[in-house]
Scaffold this motif. Structure first.
Motif, PDB file in Angstrom:
ATOM      1  N   ASP A 116     -13.187  11.347   0.242  1.00  0.00           N
ATOM      2  CA  ASP A 116     -14.212  10.465   0.803  1.00  0.00           C
ATOM      3  C   ASP A 116     -13.648   9.121   1.239  1.00  0.00           C
ATOM      4  O   ASP A 116     -14.400   8.216   1.603  1.00  0.00           O
ATOM      5  N   SER A 117     -12.327   8.957   1.181  1.00  0.00           N
ATOM      6  CA  SER A 117     -11.719   7.692   1.596  1.00  0.00           C
ATOM      7  C   SER A 117     -11.070   7.854   2.964  1.00  0.00           C
ATOM      8  O   SER A 117     -10.649   8.945   3.337  1.00  0.00           O
ATOM      9  N   ARG A 118     -11.005   6.757   3.721  1.00  0.00           N
ATOM     10  CA  ARG A 118     -10.374   6.756   5.035  1.00  0.00           C
ATOM     11  C   ARG A 118      -9.452   5.551   5.146  1.00  0.00           C
ATOM     12  O   ARG A 118      -9.812   4.460   4.674  1.00  0.00           O
ATOM     13  N   PRO A 119      -8.278   5.704   5.721  1.00  0.00           N
ATOM     14  CA  PRO A 119      -7.761   6.959   6.263  1.00  0.00           C
ATOM     15  C   PRO A 119      -7.319   7.901   5.153  1.00  0.00           C
ATOM     16  O   PRO A 119      -6.985   7.467   4.051  1.00  0.00           O
ATOM     17  N   LEU A 120      -7.324   9.184   5.452  1.00  0.00           N
ATOM     18  CA  LEU A 120      -6.886  10.172   4.485  1.00  0.00           C
ATOM     19  C   LEU A 120      -5.379  10.084   4.282  1.00  0.00           C
ATOM     20  O   LEU A 120      -4.625   9.853   5.229  1.00  0.00           O
ATOM     21  N   ALA A 121      -4.956  10.288   3.048  1.00  0.00           N
ATOM     22  CA  ALA A 121      -3.531  10.360   2.747  1.00  0.00           C
ATOM     23  C   ALA A 121      -3.100  11.821   2.752  1.00  0.00           C
ATOM     24  O   ALA A 121      -3.908  12.716   2.492  1.00  0.00           O
ATOM     25  N   PRO A 122      -1.848  12.109   3.045  1.00  0.00           N
ATOM     26  CA  PRO A 122      -1.397  13.503   3.065  1.00  0.00           C
ATOM     27  C   PRO A 122      -1.325  14.092   1.664  1.00  0.00           C
ATOM     28  O   PRO A 122      -1.133  13.367   0.684  1.00  0.00           O
TER      29      PRO A 122
END
Length: 665
Positions: free
Chosen positions: A273-279
């Motif tokens: 649910d966080s942006r930007p997404l981490a890999p």
């Protein structure tokens, strides 16, 4: 000796002793003679109690040959009803009604009328669902075990899609297949196994159907995050299992040869649910000589297919690492392919040893779980074909996808003695299944199908989609211009679905209460003879994926008289013979197509692609080609070095040659 192109095929001639789960869904396509008089047949109500009154109303337009009345024959499920339907002239049409008692047998039933008006042939069809639970209000129908409001349009609504080949420039040069194998939606993010990477795709960033390709590809590259599988020491992956509450995913690979290891890998997912997404971050890998396949979760245990014919018990530890607890080889199975958990037992299915049953058959094992310890085989049952997927239905029922041999329905009321009670034909090749709330979604290779699976031992077709429509092209949907060609994975959850085929991901929703006619084209491209005449004919196989009659027409041309019209009953397949003449061929760039008209609200003018006659024909000499080849012998006597295979050289040596294509899913 000059090699020639041959066209080969397999045909299963075995007869099934099980009941067909849908009495009016055809098992083969029959040639339809063109109609020259359209007609309509309606049934009220569309859902009825056994023995209740049904009102059938027919309407036949009148043109030059006007009649005051007309009698037409009435059939139910292809059996003649001992009452004729009388139509009388009302304005510009012949209209008539008849009241009948609904059949006692529950399920779908197909009513049809047949007749003639002068030299015109008349035909029309309508379906009714008979159910003891059919106590719905006005404007409602019974669907998936509940009353829902009738709505216009189709059940399967594709909203977004993309080719994952767009996610990085030049990716294909790496030599890996990069199409998605499995994908699931968690909130607003799709977690996908994309063969050479684990990827996270925000759904809101997927292009809406019809969006221009440049902006779609650019946005995908900007918002998709992924981690290459090379970090796990495993280079390819086919299956993905997610533990959402722990933020962990597990991928599996069956391997290929000594160059591609098989194994399992665990990955830590970022907060979705966080942006930007981490890999995703690699946690651990478990490799070995035998690869792994399909997986299912039971608590903190993972049961994974351990190739070729085993089931492995793997523990997901607190730190996210994987530990192999045990391994069990399954009897009478030469290739396990799919596993599922029904809340009590494990179900493992795959190809049966050839000497056990027919070449096409498979086996489903029911395993009793032990804690601790490995499961034990409780019982086994033969499947109609080679299993590709399993879905756990309600009421102790199980569905098994059998490729070209359709879907088996098993009764597991007695786990020690599973019973095959029905086999449902599908026009494609059933590869993947997903069940939720009475709905069964099926990846059927060249189409995706939706069934009502709420009644024990029956499947009622609600909708099917082939993606053969301009709005699903690579510009937005990511599909090739010929639509779906290899749909092999579907996942349905909370009324929304994710589907994968080749390098395309599609997402959308299931719309309850729909039922419009749906054109599904199974023969997408047609090669004309090199010596084409002024007027040729082609035959195409189509089916009606909707709940109402599908009307098709080839546009009329007065000079060549190439008109033709057909009606395809709900759920049925048909062969149509189309005329190809200069006047009715549409050219777009290098492509040529024949146009049809249909009453499918989303595909009113479908195009049938014509393949240029300059390409090779069956019977033509094979052109020479060279392919890289590694010659590996089981005893190690052959050098494992890259060499080139030259067709002309091998033919000149008089060597027999077998060329085989292998589909990895």
């Amino acid at each position: 000796m000059q090699p020639v192109i041959l066209c080969l095929g397999l045909l299963s001639c075995s007869e099934s002793t099980t009941e067909r789960a849908s009495p009016w869904e055809s098992t083969s396509a029959e040639a339809l003679a063109p109609l020259s008089q359209p007609a309509r047949l309606g049934i009220a109500p569309e859902t009825a109690l056994p023995g209740a009154e049904l009102t059938l109303t027919a309407r036949v337009p009148q043109a030059d040959d006007r009649r005051s009345e007309l009698s037409v024959d009435l059939e139910m499920d292809a059996e003649e009803v001992d009452r004729a339907l009388m139509l009388r002239s009302e304005g510009d049409a012949l209209i008539g009604s008849i009241v009948l008692n609904a059949p006692a047998a529950e399920g779908d039933h197909l009513f049809s009328i047949h007749g003639a008006l002068g030299s015109s042939r008349i035909e029309a069809h309508a379906a009714v669902n008979i159910s003891s639970g059919a106590r719905c209000g006005e404007g409602e129908i019974l669907e998936a075990g509940r009353c829902v409001a009738r709505v216009d349009g189709h059940h399967i609504k594709v909203e977004r899609g993309i080719s994952v080949n767009h996610r990085s420039a030049g990716r294909g040069r790496l030599g890996h297949m990069i199409h998605p194998r499995s994908a699931r939606r968690y909130g607003d993010v799709i977690v996908a196994c994309m063969t050479d990477a684990i990827g996270l795709i925000p759904v809101a960033e997927l292009p809406i159907i019809d969006e221009p390709i440049d902006s779609a590809a650019e946005r995908l590259r900007a918002n998709l995050v992924e981690t290459r599988l090379e970090r796990s020491r495993i280079t390819v992956s086919e299956h993905l299992l997610v533990f959402p509450e722990r933020g962990i995913a597990v991928s599996s690979s069956r391997g290929a040869d000594n160059k591609a290891r098989g194994g399992l890998s665990s990955w830590r997912l970022p907060p979705l649910d966080s942006r930007p997404l981490a890999p995703p971050e690699h946690i651990s890998s478990m490799t070995g000589g035998r690869g792994f396949g399909d997986m299912v979760r039971v608590g903190d245990r993972i049961f994974a297919i351990h190739h070729p014919n085993g089931i492995a018990s793997v523990r997901l530890l607190e730190n996210g690492r994987l530990r192999l607890d045990g391994d069990l080889d399954l009897p009478a199975m030469r290739g396990a392919s799919t596993v599922a958990y029904d809340g009590t037992h494990l179900l493992v299915a795959g190809a049966t040893d050839a000497h056990e049953v027919s070449l096409y058959g498979g086996t489903m094992h029911v395993l009793e779980l032990k804690e601790p310890g490995m499961p034990i085989v409780l019982s086994s049952a033969h499947t109609t074909g080679t299993p590709r997927g399993i879905a756990i239905l309600d009421d102790e029922m199980v569905a098994v996808a059998n490729g070209a041999l359709g879907i088996d329905l098993f009764d597991l009321g007695s786990p020690a003695a599973p019973q095959l009670i029905a086999n449902v034909h599908t026009p494609g090749s059933a590869m993947g299944l997903s069940f939720e709330g009475g709905y069964l979604l099926v990846a059927d290779w060249d189409n995706i199908r939706l069934y009502d699976a709420s009644v024990r031992g029956r499947l009622r077709l609600l909708d099917a989609i082939d993606g053969f429509h301009p709005s699903y092209l690579a510009a937005g949907g990511g599909l090739h211009e010929n639509g779906l060609t290899a749909a092999n994975f579907v996942h349905l959850e909370n009324g929304r679905f994710v589907a994968a085929e080749l390098d395309v991901l599609l997402t959308g929703e299931i719309r309850r209460g729909a039922g419009a006619p749906r054109l599904v084209v199974h023969d997408r491209g047609h090669r004309l003879p090199r010596e084409a005449h002024d007027e040729e004919t082609i035959t195409i196989r189509v089916s009606n994926g909707g709940r109402h009659q599908l009307d098709l027409e080839q546009p009329f041309d007065r000079k060549k008289d190439t008109a033709g019209s057909w009606c395809v009953p709900p759920g049925e397949s048909a062969l149509l013979t189309l005329k190809v003449a200069e006047e009715n061929v549409v050219r777009t760039g290098a492509n040529s197509s024949v146009i049809l008209h249909s009453n499918d609200p989303e595909n009113a003018t479908p195009r049938i692609l014509l393949i240029p006659s300059t390409v090779y024909q069956v019977g033509d000499p094979v052109p020479n080609f060279r392919l890289p080849m590694i010659n590996i012998c089981p005893d190690g006597s052959c050098p494992e070095r890259l060499d080139c295979f030259d067709l002309d050289e091998e033919v000149a040596k008089g060597r027999p040659i077998l060329l085989a294509a292998f589909a990895s899913w």
